[in-house]
Design a protein around this motif. Structure first.
Motif: not given
Length: 265
Positions: A1-8, A208-219
């Motif tokens: 996997m290329a990385g996960f840092g973008h999720l946070f 609000s620090s959850w990765s799923a919350y950030a993804t939801y808000r971005e989409q």
């Protein structure tokens, strides 16, 4: 996997401010298992805001703390014996046999494990040890309505936006332990001592620090913030009238410990 840092990257400040603090019992379990002959150097991988690294710095002369997210590292606590760097878990860039302990807090599920464990063995000293831990969804003891509101947010609204690797956390990392080709002794420990008293404001900050919350808000930037609905339901469940009122949260904390056994005399 290329990385996960973008999720946070977008919620790094909330991650630093509101994530729960690991109990002292966790580190006692790690040190008791490891029985290290040296406390010269430790490596904290996927350090985030440096929460675990700051505690390790009280024990080790030198702590190297690495993360894929530059935003997280910008928020990390600064201490004179912590060295922060941007790096992938599978490629630490450290010399062979250079650290006594390697730790991973709430991030093992993101790694390519065969490559990662090989890297851990490369940088660990012969009598070094490895510890990885995580925690699942929190709960509010004795308040079914508050737990139902959290469950609706976690598995309902945000359910489709969690990475599939989140399920590894929910399974408490079972099956992710390093095999005998990496370590001769592996142990699992479950602790029930991770708690935090949080105000409504702090709880919303944590969620609000959850990765799923950030993804939801971005989409879905045009949709209502799902934390608004949760906050209303949560306050009603406790009868709170202000955002400063507090409740206690509980998390199940699980730990994987690994090292090579002491040779028999």
């Amino acid at each position: 996997m290329a990385g996960f840092g973008h999720l946070f990257r977008n919620q790094a400040s909330h991650y630093a401010a509101y994530r729960p603090t690991y109990p002292s019992e966790l580190y006692e379990v790690i040190y008791s298992f490891a029985k290290l002959s040296s406390y010269d150097a430790a490596l904290d991988i996927a350090t985030g805001s440096g929460q675990a690294a700051a505690v390790l710095a009280n024990k080790f002369q030198r702590v190297v703390a690495q993360d894929q997210s530059t935003q997280q590292l910008e928020e990390a606590v600064r201490l004179p014996n912590i060295e922060y760097s941007h790096s992938r878990a599978e490629q630490t860039g450290l010399p062979d046999s250079s650290v006594d302990l390697v730790t991973v807090a709430q991030a093992l599920h993101w790694f390519e494990l065969p490559v990662f464990y090989k890297e851990v063995r490369r940088i660990l000293r012969p009598k070094g040890a490895f510890a990885a831990w995580g925690y699942d969804l929190c709960e509010f003891k004795g308040n079914a309505a508050a737990n139902a509101a959290l469950e609706s947010l976690y598995n309902g609204t945000l359910g489709p936006y969690w990475s599939e690797r989140r399920r590894l956390i929910e399974n408490q990392y079972k099956g992710l332990e390093p095999g005998p080709e990496h370590f001769g002794e592996v142990k699992r420990v479950i602790l029930d001592t991770m708690t935090a008293e949080m105000s409504v404001t702090a709880l919303i900050g944590y969620l609000s620090s959850w990765s799923a919350y950030a993804t939801y808000r971005e989409q879905h930037p045009d949709l209502p913030d799902p934390l608004i609905k949760f906050k209303e339901a949560y306050k009603a469940a406790y009868g709170f009238t202000s955002d400063g009122e507090k409740a206690t949260l509980f998390w199940p904390l699980f730990v994987i410990l690994a090292k090579d056994p002491e040779p028999l005399d």
